[in-house]
Motif scaffolding. Structure first.
Motif, PDB file in Angstrom:
ATOM      1  N   ASP A 199       0.809  -1.214   0.000  1.00 56.04           N
ATOM      2  CA  ASP A 199       0.000   0.000   0.000  1.00 56.04           C
ATOM      3  C   ASP A 199       0.843   1.265   0.000  1.00 56.04           C
ATOM      4  N   ALA A 200       2.039   1.168   0.569  1.00 54.01           N
ATOM      5  CA  ALA A 200       2.902   2.357   0.630  1.00 54.01           C
ATOM      6  C   ALA A 200       3.430   2.732  -0.754  1.00 54.01           C
ATOM      7  N   ARG A 201       3.664   1.705  -1.596  1.00 55.40           N
ATOM      8  CA  ARG A 201       4.176   1.916  -2.951  1.00 55.40           C
ATOM      9  C   ARG A 201       5.370   2.870  -2.936  1.00 55.40           C
ATOM     10  N   SER A 202       6.347   2.532  -2.159  1.00 54.21           N
ATOM     11  CA  SER A 202       7.527   3.397  -2.043  1.00 54.21           C
ATOM     12  C   SER A 202       8.637   2.943  -2.979  1.00 54.21           C
ATOM     13  N   TYR A 203       9.485   3.895  -3.257  1.00 57.27           N
ATOM     14  CA  TYR A 203      10.598   3.691  -4.187  1.00 57.27           C
ATOM     15  C   TYR A 203      11.829   4.276  -3.517  1.00 57.27           C
ATOM     16  N   LYS A 204      12.948   3.545  -3.549  1.00 55.84           N
ATOM     17  CA  LYS A 204      14.142   4.075  -2.896  1.00 55.84           C
ATOM     18  C   LYS A 204      15.399   3.630  -3.620  1.00 55.84           C
ATOM     19  N   ILE A 205      16.401   4.489  -3.543  1.00 53.24           N
ATOM     20  CA  ILE A 205      17.743   4.145  -4.002  1.00 53.24           C
ATOM     21  C   ILE A 205      18.598   3.947  -2.759  1.00 53.24           C
ATOM     22  N   VAL A 206      19.259   2.805  -2.698  1.00 52.52           N
ATOM     23  CA  VAL A 206      20.091   2.489  -1.534  1.00 52.52           C
ATOM     24  C   VAL A 206      21.503   2.174  -2.006  1.00 52.52           C
ATOM     25  N   GLU A 207      22.425   2.201  -1.070  1.00 50.75           N
ATOM     26  CA  GLU A 207      23.806   1.844  -1.388  1.00 50.75           C
ATOM     27  C   GLU A 207      24.335   0.850  -0.367  1.00 50.75           C
ATOM     28  N   TYR A 208      25.244  -0.003  -0.837  1.00 56.39           N
ATOM     29  CA  TYR A 208      25.903  -0.978   0.015  1.00 56.39           C
ATOM     30  C   TYR A 208      27.407  -0.813  -0.176  1.00 56.39           C
ATOM     31  N   PRO A 209      28.172  -0.668   0.883  1.00 54.80           N
ATOM     32  CA  PRO A 209      29.631  -0.545   0.717  1.00 54.80           C
ATOM     33  C   PRO A 209      30.221  -1.847   0.189  1.00 54.80           C
ATOM     34  N   ILE A 210      31.240  -1.719  -0.642  1.00 56.33           N
ATOM     35  CA  ILE A 210      31.970  -2.886  -1.148  1.00 56.33           C
ATOM     36  C   ILE A 210      33.308  -2.929  -0.425  1.00 56.33           C
TER      37      ILE A 210
END
Length: 451
Positions: A250-261
């Motif tokens: 229901d939230a229908r959210s969109y996100k850009i995330v990052e993960y350290p390498i």
């Protein structure tokens, strides 16, 4: 020995440590001009494919079943939507790939000079990766076909299938939708995959070998239900992995995330949020390197074009730069050659330097003079084939191609012959002092009279 010319040269130059081939983009009716800063975005009416040459000049256009030159003259007719790839040998030759077929276009003559059977694909997104071989004299092309990744090599002769890679060597089997992105240095890859919008999806991170064309999985991350991976890319400095995630509830959210390498392994337990927003629909958000050093994100879910870059503190900076409003940005990936974005690219080499680095074949006549009825034989010390230009004492010039034998009979016809030019590989040389040989004339037997 003096060189004349070479026709095969590699078509890549450094521009801001990037290639001028990527100076302009054309995506779903929008032109992106990276010759300006910030990038200038110009709407167009037609849906087309562009080819930008190694000088950053837009020289070919595909539109409505035809290919045009920069003067809008038709070069190829009755073709379908595809993509352009320059020859790895000759920057004047461009391959245009459409499903199961390619056409070779000569930019000098502005004409189609050949065609052949190309990789089978049903849609552009089946073409996963195009990248230079480590020796820069050919290109890899990877195409998803019937549960495998077909492995092709593009050379000066055309394109040839050289093998198949099982999907499980790149990402988990059972996930038929995949988009593979090489790192900026082309040493690593990330593949985002999913079944459908309501099932699990994930990303695979691994290594890529430009010498062998092999992929090696380092780690794989499957996300929880309803987290759909819409796109993924490795930061230009290989310091982190960016993912676009959408939450299907229901939230229908969109996100850009990052993960350290760290130590060549993405740390998925150390997720950091870059941005989060509401969305109206679900679609791929494809991410690309650009010559200005930024990552461009086509946010199909929000209809925004955004960029990712690093600030002075090494933190990710997110910026919305263009609103597509009611016009979709499209879900097909751009068909760039991944090695265009390397800092140490396959260089565009001056033709003189290439010819200077190629050894001149050793040619000579077995005997500089042979008697009438005998053959004037050419001795070739190299195992490679060559062609020669031969002139006789009457000024007649002939060309003999594809000389491969160590000893090659040239003629038995009486006369003086001189080799003036030789083509070896793609270089042609002229002899300042021609190599000369002679076939003797017929001599009548002497008449002996008895006294």
């Amino acid at each position: 020995m003096m060189w004349i010319f070479i026709i095969h040269i590699i078509s890549f130059v450094d521009v801001m440590a990037q290639s001028k081939h990527a100076m302009y983009w054309y995506v779903n009716g929008y032109e992106y001009d990276f010759s300006q800063s910030p990038v200038k975005i110009i709407p167009h009416k037609e849906n087309a494919e562009w080819y930008v040459d190694s000088n950053g000049k837009h020289v070919l256009t595909y539109s409505s079943g035809k290919i045009y030159d920069e003067s809008s003259n038709v070069i190829v007719e009755n073709c379908t939507s595809g993509f352009f790839v320059p020859s790895p040998y000759n920057n004047n030759l461009v391959f245009y790939f459409e499903p199961n077929k390619y056409t070779i276009i000569d930019l000098k003559t502005k004409s189609a000079i050949g065609s052949g059977e190309g990789p089978y694909f049903t849609q552009i997104c089946d073409i996963n990766v195009i990248v230079h071989h480590s020796q820069c004299d050919k290109m890899w092309m990877f195409v998803e076909q019937n549960e495998v990744i077909a492995k092709y090599l593009l050379t000066s002769e055309g394109i040839e299938k050289v093998g198949e890679i099982p999907l499980h060597q790149i990402y988990p089997s059972g996930f038929p939708h995949c988009h593979i992105s090489l790192s900026k240095d082309c040493q690593h890859y990330v593949a985002s995959y999913f079944i459908d919008w309501k099932n699990k999806s994930g990303v695979t991170y691994g290594n890529f070998d430009r010498e062998t064309g092999e992929f090696e999985i380092v780690t794989n991350q499957i996300f929880e239900d309803y987290n759909v991976v819409q796109g993924a890319i490795i930061a230009p400095d290989n310091s982190r992995l960016y993912c676009v995630l959408a939450l299907h509830n229901d939230a229908r959210s969109y996100k850009i995330v990052e993960y350290p390498i760290e130590n060549n392994i993405p740390q998925f337990d150390k997720m950091k949020l870059v941005v989060e927003k509401k969305i109206n629909t679900f679609a791929f958000s494809l991410m690309y390197y650009a010559i200005d050093g930024k990552i461009y994100v086509f946010e199909n879910s929000t209809r925004f074009l955004s960029t990712l870059s690093l600030d002075a503190n090494g933190e990710t900076k997110y910026e919305e730069i263009y609103n597509f409003r009611h016009i979709g940005t499209g879900s097909y990936p751009l068909k760039f050659v991944s090695s265009w974005y390397m800092d140490n690219q396959c260089p565009e080499t001056d033709s003189k330097n290439i010819c200077d680095n190629i050894p001149v074949p050793e040619l000579y006549f077995e005997n500089s003079y042979v008697c009438y009825g005998e053959s004037l034989n050419l001795i070739l010390s190299s195992k490679e084939s060559c062609s020669i230009e031969l002139i006789d004492n009457n000024g007649n010039v002939s060309k003999i191609d594809n000389i491969t034998n160590t000893v090659s009979p040239l003629t038995k016809i009486p006369g003086i012959y001189k080799i003036t030019k030789v083509r070896y590989g793609e270089c042609e040389y002229v002899y300042p002092t021609p190599i000369a040989g002679e076939v003797g004339a017929k001599i009548s037997a002497p008449i002996i009279r008895m006294q």
